[in-house]
Design an enzyme around this catalytic site. Structure first.
Site, PDB file in Angstrom:
ATOM      1  N   SER A 129       0.847  -1.197   0.000  1.00  0.00           N
ATOM      2  CA  SER A 129       0.000   0.000   0.000  1.00  0.00           C
ATOM      3  C   SER A 129       0.879   1.241   0.000  1.00  0.00           C
ATOM      4  CB  SER A 129      -0.901   0.019   1.241  1.00  0.00           C
ATOM      5  OG  SER A 129      -1.617   1.241   1.325  1.00  0.00           O
ATOM      6  N   TYR A 142      -1.918  -0.110  10.228  1.00  0.00           N
ATOM      7  CA  TYR A 142      -1.979  -0.545   8.827  1.00  0.00           C
ATOM      8  C   TYR A 142      -0.715  -0.107   8.081  1.00  0.00           C
ATOM      9  CZ  TYR A 142      -3.772  -1.169   4.072  1.00  0.00           C
ATOM     10  OH  TYR A 142      -3.940  -1.549   2.764  1.00  0.00           O
TER      11      TYR A 142
END
Length: 267
Positions: A129, A142
């Site tokens: 990501s 995250y």
């Protein structure tokens, strides 16, 4: 011969989009899900695999090898979102997120390596990501789990060079998927000192996902990457400003970059 591809988390979102695109291009595609019976209408086979359960990982990989006799490409796509103030995030949820986003991909890689070594070829694509390149407020866990996978890939690919096995990262930005519905988020608490800032940031994150790019863009990028002879270490796929944010972090003083992020999230 058609290349054989295994995609973890291939039942929905980015994984499903990649699988359907590769299928159209003539690849033999297998996806995975914790509950494959929920996806009987899938255009490609969905195998049972829970990245937190090593037995299901080994079983799914062996099913593919037994049926096809080889495994050319692994796409480590299964992942989970998590949001909330780090102070208020339960330890078990932090560990669970790392089990899915970091330890799970490691175990899937370990499961496919013996076959790829035997073939003297293979490609492993880790879907990370753009959030993994920076510590984002209320998405710190995250960011950390995806950033850890990015760094792991850097080391892993050097260890695999002697076996003619390639590994790379593809870091997507915000795409229109159902990740927001499936992620864990710390409940908004009226007594929390983070209530206002976390609530505002959560609304902004949800808006980014709802208005995100079409996942088919990721599918096209992965297809192009598979057809690249010697892939690089890192690839980013997303809106210009999302990718440019990584460049800004590299060139701006850290406090200036921090201020930009805080202004963006209205903190």
């Amino acid at each position: 011969m058609s290349k054989v591809v295994l995609i973890t988390g291939g039942s929905s979102g980015i994984g499903k989009s990649i699988g359907e695109f590769l299928l159209e291009k003539g690849f033999k595609v297998y996806g995975t899900s914790r509950n494959p019976n929920n996806y009987k209408s899938s255009k490609f086979p969905i195998l049972e695999l829970d990245v937190q359960n090593n037995q299901t990982i080994l079983r799914a990989v062996q099913v593919v090898i037994k049926k096809e006799g080889c495994l050319n490409v692994l796409i480590n796509n299964a992942g989970a979102g998590i949001t909330g103030p780090i102070e208020e995030t339960p330890e078990d949820e932090i560990k669970k997120n790392f089990e899915t986003n970091f330890f799970g991909p490691i175990n899937v890689i370990k499961a496919v390596l013996p076959q790829m070594r035997k073939q003297r070829s293979g490609l492993i694509i880790n879907i990370t990501s753009i959030a993994g390149y920076m510590g984002l407020p209320y998405r710190g866990i995250y960011s950390a789990s995806k950033g850890a996978l990015e760094l792991l890939t850097e080391a892993f690919r050097m260890e695999l060079k002697g076996f003619n096995i390639e590994m790379t990262n593809v870091a997507p930005g915000d795409f229109a998927t159902n990740i927001a519905a499936g992620r864990y988020h710390v409940p908004l608490n009226d007594t929390s000192p983070y209530k206002q800032s976390y609530g505002n940031t959560l609304d902004l994150m949800n808006k980014h996902v709802d208005t995100g790019s079409d996942p088919s863009i990721m599918a096209q990028a992965v297809y192009k990457l598979i057809n690249t002879g010697k892939p690089g270490v890192h690839y980013k796929v997303g809106e210009f400003m999302q990718k440019f944010s990584i460049v800004l972090k590299r060139v701006l003083p850290s406090k200036v970059y921090e201020k930009l992020l805080m202004n963006h999230y209205k903190l």
